[in-house]
Design a protein around this motif. Structure first.
Motif, short mmCIF file in Angstrom:
data_model
loop_
_atom_site.label_atom_id
_atom_site.label_comp_id
_atom_site.label_asym_id
_atom_site.label_seq_id
_atom_site.Cartn_x
_atom_site.Cartn_y
_atom_site.Cartn_z
N ALA A 145 0.82 -1.15 0.00
CA ALA A 145 -0.24 -0.04 0.02
C ALA A 145 0.97 1.31 0.06
N ARG A 146 0.17 2.49 -0.71
CA ARG A 146 0.79 3.45 -0.41
C ARG A 146 -0.15 4.71 0.02
N MET A 147 0.06 5.47 0.90
CA MET A 147 -0.88 6.54 1.28
C MET A 147 -0.77 7.66 0.25
N ALA A 148 -2.15 7.84 -0.18
CA ALA A 148 -2.32 8.90 -1.35
C ALA A 148 -1.75 10.16 -1.36
N LEU A 163 -9.73 -4.71 7.91
CA LEU A 163 -8.26 -4.42 7.39
C LEU A 163 -7.58 -3.61 8.12
N ARG A 164 -6.34 -3.88 8.21
CA ARG A 164 -5.21 -3.23 9.16
C ARG A 164 -4.02 -2.56 8.11
N LEU A 165 -3.81 -1.32 8.45
CA LEU A 165 -2.70 -0.96 7.54
C LEU A 165 -1.57 -0.70 8.54
N ASP A 178 -7.71 9.65 5.94
CA ASP A 178 -6.59 9.49 4.88
C ASP A 178 -6.80 8.15 3.91
N GLN A 179 -6.58 8.54 2.69
CA GLN A 179 -6.78 7.42 1.83
C GLN A 179 -5.74 6.59 1.32
N VAL A 180 -5.94 5.24 1.20
CA VAL A 180 -4.95 4.21 1.10
C VAL A 180 -5.04 3.62 -0.49
N VAL A 181 -4.00 3.62 -1.07
CA VAL A 181 -4.19 2.90 -2.54
C VAL A 181 -3.12 1.89 -2.77
N THR A 182 -3.38 1.11 -3.65
CA THR A 182 -2.25 -0.25 -3.89
C THR A 182 -0.99 0.37 -4.54
N VAL A 200 -8.51 5.48 6.15
CA VAL A 200 -8.16 5.11 7.60
C VAL A 200 -9.33 5.37 8.44
N SER A 201 -9.84 4.58 9.32
CA SER A 201 -10.94 4.78 10.12
C SER A 201 -10.51 4.89 11.64
N ALA A 202 -9.40 4.42 12.00
CA ALA A 202 -8.82 5.01 13.40
C ALA A 202 -7.59 4.42 13.71
N ILE A 203 -6.81 5.36 14.22
CA ILE A 203 -5.38 4.86 14.31
C ILE A 203 -5.01 4.20 15.72
#
Length: 237
Positions: A145-148, A163-165, A178-182, A200-203
């Motif tokens: 993943a990459r942060m947009a 899902l967990r980042l 924050d948006q996460v993309v492939t 991202v919904s929660a840190i």
């Protein structure tokens, strides 16, 4: 001749009315005719609606899905990829779905599956006319993943908790929304670059952790999938 035919038709009509009212009622005949013609009309109407409406809608849906996948595939000119539109026709155990496109349409294993909202998963098995797709929320799923916004790199994994980042830099900026993309894989398999994974919904706060983690809400509504695109190698070019 034409006048004689018209008069004959009128005479037959009058005769039927007389018989209906005086001798033998023709209600059963009319009822039978109504049933037959009503059934035919309904059948023809259903076919017409199907051909004229649903098929046109599905054709447009498939074209839109194909265009979206083609645009994503074309984001990196060296890759020769194309989109194959398909519908989800079954849900299985272990966060898997079945789509109505297979090897006959060019679908192979380890290729990206997405819809209009974002990443769905990857193909894990392909038959002649159907294929199995493992969703990104399934246990064992792992997507680069990459942060947009910031461009920070990480990994999105699936499991019972969703899902967990995990970001590689523990000090990287990160906030809800924050948006996460492939990130993308070599040759675009199993994942092409730039497809929305989620938000991202929660840190998560883990003191002393070497990485930074967060929960991610999937961009695609994985519990209500219908039309999807399968990004496959384009052998036609």
């Amino acid at each position: 001749m034409k006048r004689t035919f018209v008069l004959l038709v009128l005479a037959i009509g009058v005769l039927l009315v007389v018989i209906d009212r005086t001798l033998t009622p023709l209600a059963p005949v009319r009822a039978a005719g109504s049933t037959v013609y009503g059934t035919l009309e309904n059948a023809i109407g259903a076919v017409t609606r199907s051909i004229g409406g649903e098929q046109r809608v599905r054709a447009l849906e498939r074209e839109n899905a194909k265009l979206r996948a083609d645009l994503l595939a074309g984001a990196r000119p060296p890759l020769k990829l194309r989109g194959v539109a398909a519908h989800v026709v079954g849900f299985g155990q272990g966060q898997q779905v079945t789509v109505d496109a297979g090897t006959g349409a060019g679908v192979t294993r380890d290729v990206t599956v997405l819809n209009a909202d974002g990443l769905v998963g990857k193909v894990t098995w392909a038959g002649p006319s159907t294929a199995s797709v493992s969703l990104i929320t399934g246990a064992g799923s792992s997507v680069g993943a990459r942060m947009a916004g910031s461009g920070e790199l990480g990994l999105v994994t699936g499991g019972e908790g969703g899902l967990r980042l995990s970001l590689f830099d523990p000090n990287a900026p990160l906030k809800a929304g924050d948006q996460v993309v492939t990130l993308g894989s070599a040759g675009g398999r199993p994942y092409v670059a730039g497809v929305p994974i989620g938000t991202v919904s929660a840190i998560e706060s883990v003191p002393g952790a070497a990485i930074r983690t967060a929960l991610v809400r999937p961009a695609a509504r994985l519990s209500a999938l219908d039309l999807v695109s399968v990004v496959v190698p384009d052998s036609r070019r």
